[in-house]
Design an enzyme around this catalytic site. Structure first.
Site, mmCIF file in Angstrom:
data_model
loop_
_atom_site.group_PDB
_atom_site.id
_atom_site.type_symbol
_atom_site.label_atom_id
_atom_site.label_comp_id
_atom_site.label_asym_id
_atom_site.label_seq_id
_atom_site.Cartn_x
_atom_site.Cartn_y
_atom_site.Cartn_z
ATOM 1 C CG ASN A 32 -0.220 0.223 2.714
ATOM 2 O OD1 ASN A 32 1.056 0.347 2.663
ATOM 3 N ND2 ASN A 32 -1.160 0.076 3.525
ATOM 4 C CB SER A 124 9.286 -9.260 15.720
ATOM 5 O OG SER A 124 10.165 -8.671 16.640
ATOM 6 C CE1 TYR A 149 6.688 -4.951 14.390
ATOM 7 C CE2 TYR A 149 8.289 -5.318 16.055
ATOM 8 C CZ TYR A 149 7.883 -5.493 14.867
ATOM 9 O OH TYR A 149 8.520 -6.225 13.990
ATOM 10 C CE LYS A 153 5.561 -8.129 12.752
ATOM 11 N NZ LYS A 153 5.488 -8.265 11.509
ATOM 12 N N GLY A 294 9.899 0.601 26.366
ATOM 13 C CA GLY A 294 9.233 -0.609 25.548
ATOM 14 C C GLY A 294 10.719 -1.172 25.386
#
Length: 338
Positions: A32, A124, A149, A153, A294
């Site tokens: 995209n 990941s 994130y 995953k 994080g």
């Protein structure tokens, strides 16, 4: 084989397209272009001599996916499409779950409808959360990822495991990456983030070229050898070749398979800065700032399972990773906009 590569105009995806084409496969790319450029597809032709079929579109578009599977005799899917910035995911988690989780569900529904059951998923190492021991092997349990994130995953991994368990026709590879860096040695394709880079080496290289003023080192008080975070960095070309090997493996075996793709060596942030300075001859100004929400102290792989199962291992060292990154950045100072 005819392979649909979602997100194939992006950083890792474009390098994977090159390797699949060189391995003799036909490739259909769907992207995209939210964090990529169509110019990468034209550059792929320069490298391989082959122009892959390219479609602009979103994996969340049911109708478009049905059209693609109807039009092309797809044998397998390699799924990269998704958002990937840790910091951005903390600020906008709903967007990450919408793109990464809902998008993957839509893709799986379209695959099942089209009787396509071979899938390589771009996962990941963040799915391991904060492991208690290093290095990380596939036997280490998945944990509680420290950011949305990573959680997105892990959610997709669980969806794929449940899906494969429900239907023996599925053959799925979960590839848990460590830290991809580098670029194609030709300098034609590389990492071209929108805005300031979220990853270390692209940020260093943009400082080196004068595009950014200095590097922020997020924390020097971690329990590591020099106080900065340690990561396992892998050349993106080695990573791409791992996808080719994984797809070859799963096409003759059903069920779900997990592999770490890394080098097995960890480097700290300060070591990466010094290595870049050594290989480029350019001094990198940096300053120590607060830890980033994080982040974890260290993360590096045990890649022996991929060697045993796939006969794959990382061939390119840190010097090649940095030289290829700098070759890409110095020849494309504004990325694909040059």
């Amino acid at each position: 084989m005819v392979i649909l590569i979602t997100g194939g105009a992006g950083y890792i995806g474009s390098h994977a397209v090159v390797e699949f084409l060189l391995a003799g496969h036909d490739v259909v790319v769907l992207d995209n272009l939210c964090n990529s450029s169509q110019i990468s597809i034209e550059r792929i032709k320069k490298i391989t001599g082959i122009m892959p079929k390219f479609l602009v579109g979103d994996i969340r578009d049911h109708q478009l996916l049905d059209q693609i599977f109807s039009r092309y005799a797809i044998d397998a899917v390699v799924h990269f499409a998704g958002l990937k910035a840790v910091g951005e995911s903390v600020k906008d988690p709903l967007n990450y779950f919408e793109n990464n989780v809902n998008g993957s569900i839509t893709l799986l529904q379209a695959m099942k409808k089209a009787n396509v059951f071979n899938l390589v998923f771009s996962s990941s190492a963040t799915v391991y959360g904060e492991p208690k021991n290093m290095p990380i092997s596939e036997e280490c349990p998945t944990g509680v990822p420290t950011n949305p994130y990573g959680r997105s995953k892990l959610m997709v991994e669980q969806i794929l495991k449940d899906t494969a368990a429900s239907d023996p026709r599925w053959s799925v590879a979960l590839l848990r990456y460590f830290n991809p860096i580098g670029a194609h040695s030709s300098g034609f394709i590389g990492e071209d983030p929108n805005g300031p880079p979220n990853n270390l080496l692209p940020y260093i290289s943009q400082v080196a070229i004068g595009k950014l003023q200095e590097l922020s080192v997020y924390g020097d008080d971690y329990p590591t050898k020099d106080g900065t975070g340690i990561r396992d960095y892998i050349h993106v070309v080695d990573l791409a070749k791992g996808h080719v090997a994984a797809l070859k493996y799963i096409t003759s075996r059903s069920d779900i398979h997990v592999w770490n793709l890394g080098t097995g060596v960890g480097y700290s942030v300060l070591e990466m800065i010094k290595a870049f300075e050594h290989n480029s001859g350019i001094k990198i100004p940096y300053r120590i700032v607060q830890r980033r929400l994080g982040d974890i102290a260290e993360c590096w792989s045990n890649p022996s399972k991929a060697l045993n199962d796939l006969n794959w291992k990382a061939e390119l060292g840190l010097s090649e990773m940095i030289k290829d990154t700098w070759n890409w950045q110095s020849n494309n100072p504004n990325g694909y906009q040059d």
